[in-house]
Design a protein around this motif. Structure first.
Motif, short mmCIF file in Angstrom:
data_model
loop_
_atom_site.label_atom_id
_atom_site.label_comp_id
_atom_site.label_asym_id
_atom_site.label_seq_id
_atom_site.Cartn_x
_atom_site.Cartn_y
_atom_site.Cartn_z
N ASP A 9 -12.57 -3.04 -8.54
CA ASP A 9 -12.94 -2.89 -7.13
C ASP A 9 -12.04 -3.75 -6.25
N ASN A 10 -11.48 -4.80 -6.83
CA ASN A 10 -10.58 -5.72 -6.12
C ASN A 10 -9.38 -6.00 -7.03
N PRO A 11 -8.59 -4.98 -7.34
CA PRO A 11 -7.62 -5.10 -8.44
C PRO A 11 -6.50 -6.09 -8.20
N VAL A 12 -6.03 -6.22 -6.97
CA VAL A 12 -4.91 -7.14 -6.72
C VAL A 12 -5.36 -8.58 -6.95
N TRP A 13 -6.49 -8.95 -6.39
CA TRP A 13 -6.99 -10.31 -6.59
C TRP A 13 -7.22 -10.59 -8.06
N GLN A 14 -7.85 -9.66 -8.76
CA GLN A 14 -8.14 -9.89 -10.18
C GLN A 14 -6.86 -10.00 -11.01
N ARG A 216 -13.26 7.18 -11.27
CA ARG A 216 -14.09 5.98 -11.18
C ARG A 216 -14.67 5.80 -9.78
N ARG A 217 -13.80 5.82 -8.75
CA ARG A 217 -14.31 5.59 -7.40
C ARG A 217 -13.22 5.93 -6.38
N PRO A 218 -13.64 6.19 -5.12
CA PRO A 218 -12.64 6.22 -4.05
C PRO A 218 -12.25 4.80 -3.70
N ILE A 219 -11.01 4.60 -3.29
CA ILE A 219 -10.56 3.26 -2.93
C ILE A 219 -9.45 3.41 -1.89
N VAL A 220 -9.39 2.47 -0.97
CA VAL A 220 -8.45 2.58 0.14
C VAL A 220 -7.31 1.58 -0.01
N PHE A 221 -6.09 2.05 0.27
CA PHE A 221 -4.92 1.19 0.41
C PHE A 221 -4.72 0.97 1.91
N TRP A 222 -4.84 -0.28 2.34
CA TRP A 222 -4.67 -0.62 3.75
C TRP A 222 -3.31 -1.28 3.93
N GLU A 223 -2.44 -0.66 4.70
CA GLU A 223 -1.15 -1.26 5.01
C GLU A 223 -1.26 -1.98 6.34
N ILE A 224 -0.96 -3.28 6.33
CA ILE A 224 -1.07 -4.09 7.55
C ILE A 224 0.27 -4.75 7.82
N ILE A 225 0.45 -5.18 9.06
CA ILE A 225 1.71 -5.82 9.44
C ILE A 225 1.41 -7.11 10.20
N ARG A 226 2.21 -8.13 9.91
CA ARG A 226 2.10 -9.39 10.64
C ARG A 226 2.98 -9.30 11.89
N ASN A 227 2.36 -9.42 13.06
CA ASN A 227 3.09 -9.28 14.31
C ASN A 227 3.58 -10.59 14.90
N SER A 228 2.98 -11.70 14.49
CA SER A 228 3.42 -12.99 15.02
C SER A 228 3.00 -14.10 14.06
#
Length: 228
Positions: A9-14, A216-228
């Motif tokens: 459910d939190n694969p990157v952290w794990q 297994r489940r739906p899961i979202v990839f959120w792409e974010i950007i640092r602006n400052s």
């Protein structure tokens, strides 16, 4: 061995707490893979995370991807896009036979891997991505025409990723054979497999179901950007 699939459910952290701990950059609450290896970031508790903790390990204008729950974004971050995906898992060897010669790729193959993934799946594969696991390919007359490999790794579980076939060579079963090779190799080593694909990609879903993967489940990839 019982696989704790809820960790996915939190694969990157794990992954950054277990097999890929050596790649982790950040704080006790927010961590990322190094730039140029994988633009993924994870949070111990997304509901309460302050992602500005990761600022010393990022640069202005840099894009990162969070998989699963999206933390609150401070004013200096913005959402670029939301990719609605499906997560599947597998604990069995593949029923598909390998017909082509599957090659273990190494450092000398990185330029060809970058060219192919950049054409088929731009934005997810970098110079350092092959450091995460073993990648495999199929060549025809010297040209790398298909690739797949191992990306994030959680204890006892390996993510299959970068499944790409050159548009001129689709329909020949190359992706199936590469995924089969990764499946069989890891199952023999005691690992389960997991993967992600965009939920509108019915072709991918059909291939993975044929190979023995289960929804297994739906899961979202959120792409974010640092602006400052």
């Amino acid at each position: 061995m019982l696989k704790h699939f809820e960790m996915l459910d939190n694969p990157v952290w794990q992954a950054l707490q277990t097999i890929h701990q050596s790649f982790a950059q950040g704080t006790a609450h927010v961590q990322r893979y190094p730039a140029g290896v994988l633009q993924f970031m994870g949070c111990a508790d997304p509901a309460s995370a302050d992602i500005n903790e990761i600022l010393p390990w990022t640069s202005v204008g840099e894009k990162l991807i969070i998989i699963g729950e999206l933390p609150a974004l401070p004013d200096n971050w913005a959402l670029v896009r939301q990719l609605d995906c499906i997560q599947m898992t597998c604990e069995e060897t593949s029923p598909v036979d390998e017909k082509e010669t599957v090659l273990a790729l190494d450092e000398k193959d990185i330029p060809d891997m970058l060219a192919l993934t950049g054409q088929v799946q731009p934005g997810f594969f970098f110079d350092g991505t092959p450091l995460l696991g073993q990648y495999y390919g199929i060549r025809q007359k010297g040209q790398l025409v298909a690739v797949a490999g191992e990306r994030t790794k959680v204890t006892g579980m390996i993510e299959i990723s970068a499944v790409c076939t050159h548009p001129s060579f689709t329909g020949r079963g190359y992706a199936q054979q590469l995924v089969t090779h990764i499946m069989d190799t890891n199952i023999a080593a005691g690992n389960a497999l997991y993967l992600h694909f965009v939920n509108t990609n019915d072709r991918a879903r059909n291939v993975y179901e044929l190979l023995g993967f289960k929804y297994r489940r739906p899961i979202v990839f959120w792409e974010i950007i640092r602006n400052s």
